[in-house]
Design a protein around this motif. Structure first.
Motif, short mmCIF file in Angstrom:
data_model
loop_
_atom_site.label_atom_id
_atom_site.label_comp_id
_atom_site.label_asym_id
_atom_site.label_seq_id
_atom_site.Cartn_x
_atom_site.Cartn_y
_atom_site.Cartn_z
N HIS A 1 8.37 -14.77 -7.51
CA HIS A 1 9.82 -14.56 -7.44
C HIS A 1 10.56 -15.80 -6.93
CE1 HIS A 1 9.72 -10.41 -8.64
NE2 HIS A 1 8.84 -10.13 -7.71
N GLY A 2 10.19 -16.96 -7.45
CA GLY A 2 10.87 -18.20 -7.11
C GLY A 2 10.45 -18.82 -5.80
N ALA A 3 9.54 -18.20 -5.08
CA ALA A 3 9.08 -18.75 -3.80
C ALA A 3 7.65 -19.26 -3.95
CB ALA A 3 9.13 -17.69 -2.71
N THR A 4 7.31 -20.30 -3.20
CA THR A 4 5.95 -20.80 -3.15
C THR A 4 5.29 -20.21 -1.92
OG1 THR A 4 6.61 -22.86 -4.24
CG2 THR A 4 4.52 -22.88 -3.04
N LEU A 5 4.19 -19.48 -2.14
CA LEU A 5 3.49 -18.79 -1.06
C LEU A 5 2.16 -19.45 -0.76
CD1 LEU A 5 3.99 -15.11 -2.32
CD2 LEU A 5 5.46 -16.41 -0.77
N ASP A 6 1.85 -19.61 0.53
CA ASP A 6 0.55 -20.14 0.91
C ASP A 6 -0.28 -19.09 1.66
OD1 ASP A 6 1.86 -20.06 3.34
OD2 ASP A 6 1.56 -22.17 3.82
N HIS A 7 0.29 -17.91 1.86
CA HIS A 7 -0.44 -16.82 2.50
C HIS A 7 0.14 -15.47 2.05
CE1 HIS A 7 3.11 -17.05 5.03
NE2 HIS A 7 2.85 -15.82 5.42
N GLY A 8 -0.61 -14.43 2.31
CA GLY A 8 -0.16 -13.08 1.93
C GLY A 8 -1.19 -12.06 2.34
N VAL A 9 -1.10 -10.88 1.76
CA VAL A 9 -2.03 -9.80 2.10
C VAL A 9 -3.41 -10.12 1.56
CG1 VAL A 9 -2.51 -7.33 1.83
CG2 VAL A 9 -0.15 -8.11 2.10
N ARG A 10 -4.41 -10.07 2.43
CA ARG A 10 -5.80 -10.35 2.06
C ARG A 10 -6.69 -9.10 2.13
NH1 ARG A 10 -5.81 -14.01 -1.06
NH2 ARG A 10 -7.97 -14.41 -0.65
N GLU A 11 -6.27 -8.13 2.97
CA GLU A 11 -7.02 -6.88 3.07
C GLU A 11 -6.07 -5.73 3.40
OE1 GLU A 11 -11.44 -8.09 4.74
OE2 GLU A 11 -10.04 -7.15 6.12
N LEU A 12 -6.45 -4.54 2.92
CA LEU A 12 -5.79 -3.30 3.30
C LEU A 12 -6.85 -2.40 3.91
CD1 LEU A 12 -3.69 -2.57 0.09
CD2 LEU A 12 -2.85 -3.47 2.28
N PRO B 1 0.82 -1.21 0.00
CA PRO B 1 0.00 0.00 0.00
C PRO B 1 0.86 1.26 0.00
CG PRO B 1 0.08 -0.93 2.19
CD PRO B 1 0.81 -1.89 1.30
N GLN B 2 0.31 2.31 -0.57
CA GLN B 2 0.98 3.61 -0.57
C GLN B 2 0.60 4.35 0.71
OE1 GLN B 2 0.27 5.90 -4.09
NE2 GLN B 2 1.32 7.69 -3.33
N LEU B 3 1.61 4.92 1.37
CA LEU B 3 1.35 5.72 2.57
C LEU B 3 0.50 6.92 2.20
CD1 LEU B 3 4.87 5.64 4.24
CD2 LEU B 3 2.81 4.43 4.98
N LYS B 4 -0.34 7.32 3.14
CA LYS B 4 -1.24 8.45 2.92
C LYS B 4 -1.16 9.34 4.16
CE LYS B 4 -5.59 9.16 0.79
NZ LYS B 4 -4.85 9.85 -0.23
N PRO B 5 -0.64 10.55 4.04
CA PRO B 5 -0.51 11.42 5.21
C PRO B 5 -1.83 11.57 5.96
CG PRO B 5 0.59 12.40 3.32
CD PRO B 5 -0.16 11.20 2.81
N GLY B 6 -1.76 11.42 7.29
CA GLY B 6 -2.94 11.55 8.13
C GLY B 6 -3.72 10.26 8.32
N TRP B 7 -3.33 9.21 7.62
CA TRP B 7 -4.02 7.92 7.70
C TRP B 7 -3.03 6.86 8.17
CZ3 TRP B 7 -9.19 7.32 5.91
CH2 TRP B 7 -9.74 8.45 5.30
N THR B 8 -3.54 5.84 8.86
CA THR B 8 -2.73 4.66 9.17
C THR B 8 -3.22 3.53 8.27
OG1 THR B 8 -4.23 3.94 10.93
CG2 THR B 8 -2.35 5.33 11.58
N ILE B 9 -2.37 2.53 8.08
CA ILE B 9 -2.74 1.40 7.22
C ILE B 9 -2.59 0.11 8.00
CG2 ILE B 9 -2.28 0.15 5.08
CD1 ILE B 9 -0.91 2.71 4.04
N ASP B 10 -3.66 -0.68 8.03
CA ASP B 10 -3.59 -2.03 8.57
C ASP B 10 -3.45 -2.98 7.38
OD1 ASP B 10 -3.96 -1.14 11.15
OD2 ASP B 10 -6.08 -1.67 11.23
N ILE B 11 -2.48 -3.88 7.46
CA ILE B 11 -2.27 -4.89 6.43
C ILE B 11 -2.68 -6.22 7.04
CG2 ILE B 11 -0.57 -6.02 4.96
CD1 ILE B 11 1.04 -3.38 5.05
N VAL B 12 -3.77 -6.78 6.53
CA VAL B 12 -4.32 -8.02 7.07
C VAL B 12 -3.81 -9.20 6.23
CG1 VAL B 12 -6.42 -9.29 7.65
CG2 VAL B 12 -6.37 -6.77 7.86
N GLN B 13 -3.08 -10.09 6.87
CA GLN B 13 -2.53 -11.29 6.21
C GLN B 13 -3.50 -12.45 6.38
OE1 GLN B 13 0.76 -11.63 4.82
NE2 GLN B 13 1.24 -9.49 5.17
N GLY B 14 -3.43 -13.39 5.46
CA GLY B 14 -4.25 -14.58 5.57
C GLY B 14 -3.82 -15.63 4.56
N PRO B 15 -4.42 -16.82 4.66
CA PRO B 15 -4.05 -17.91 3.74
C PRO B 15 -4.62 -17.72 2.34
CG PRO B 15 -5.82 -18.61 5.18
CD PRO B 15 -5.43 -17.22 5.62
#
Length: 176
Positions: free
Chosen positions: A90-101, A68-82
């Protein structure tokens, strides 16, 4: 007299436009699978006159490397999940990552327009020719707008922002 009539007609036309014209949308509405994409959510208004205080976007399956791009005056929650299915990135196998911003803590007055952006990679496993929906919940001082309808119906009450996925570009010098 003619000028006031014309202004009145223009005002009436604008007021009679369907509500769907004023929903949260993506600035760029097409991107090829297997590419990077800058998603810019355009927020044209609050909730029936009330100021926006939070914006939550669900990240669909197959969208990877979310930043996510930072936004002055706002905070950002990055919600991870499966993920539903493992993904290669990029050569890695992923089973989880960002699900919500979630951008929150700021204030976007109803009378103003703003944009909320994030950078992603569109997995080559996504299907070209299909829409990719980013459902959004817009929270306001008074009320909530849910831009979550993924039916694709033109008259949907709360259409989710979506991206039309296209085929990857052919490498230079190669015909399709």
């Amino acid at each position: 007299m003619k000028a006031s009539f014309a202004l009145g007609a223009l005002t009436a036309a604008l007021l009679s436009m369907p509500a769907a014209q004023a929903h949260v949308t993506l600035q760029t509405r097409q991107a090829p699978v297997g590419s990077y994409y800058k998603a810019v959510l355009r927020v044209p208004h609050g909730c029936q006159g009330s100021d926006t205080t939070a914006l939550r976007v669900r990240i669909p399956e197959g969208v990877l490397g979310v930043k996510p791009q930072l936004k002055p005056g706002w905070t950002i929650d990055i919600v991870q999940g499966p993920y539903e299915h493992t993904q290669e990135f990029h050569g890695a196998t992923l089973d989880h990552g960002v699900r919500e911003l979630v951008w929150k803590g700021g204030r976007l007055p109803d009378a103003y327009y703003d944009e909320f952006a994030f950078f992603v990679f569109l997995s080559p496993t996504l299907s070209a020719g299909q829409p990719l929906y980013f459902p959004v919940v817009q929270t306001c001082e008074k009320g909530v707008e849910r831009w979550i309808d993924t039916s694709g119906k033109p008259d949907a009450a709360g259409p989710a922002p979506h991206l039309e996925l296209t085929r990857p570009a052919a490498p230079a010098g190669h015909a399709r």
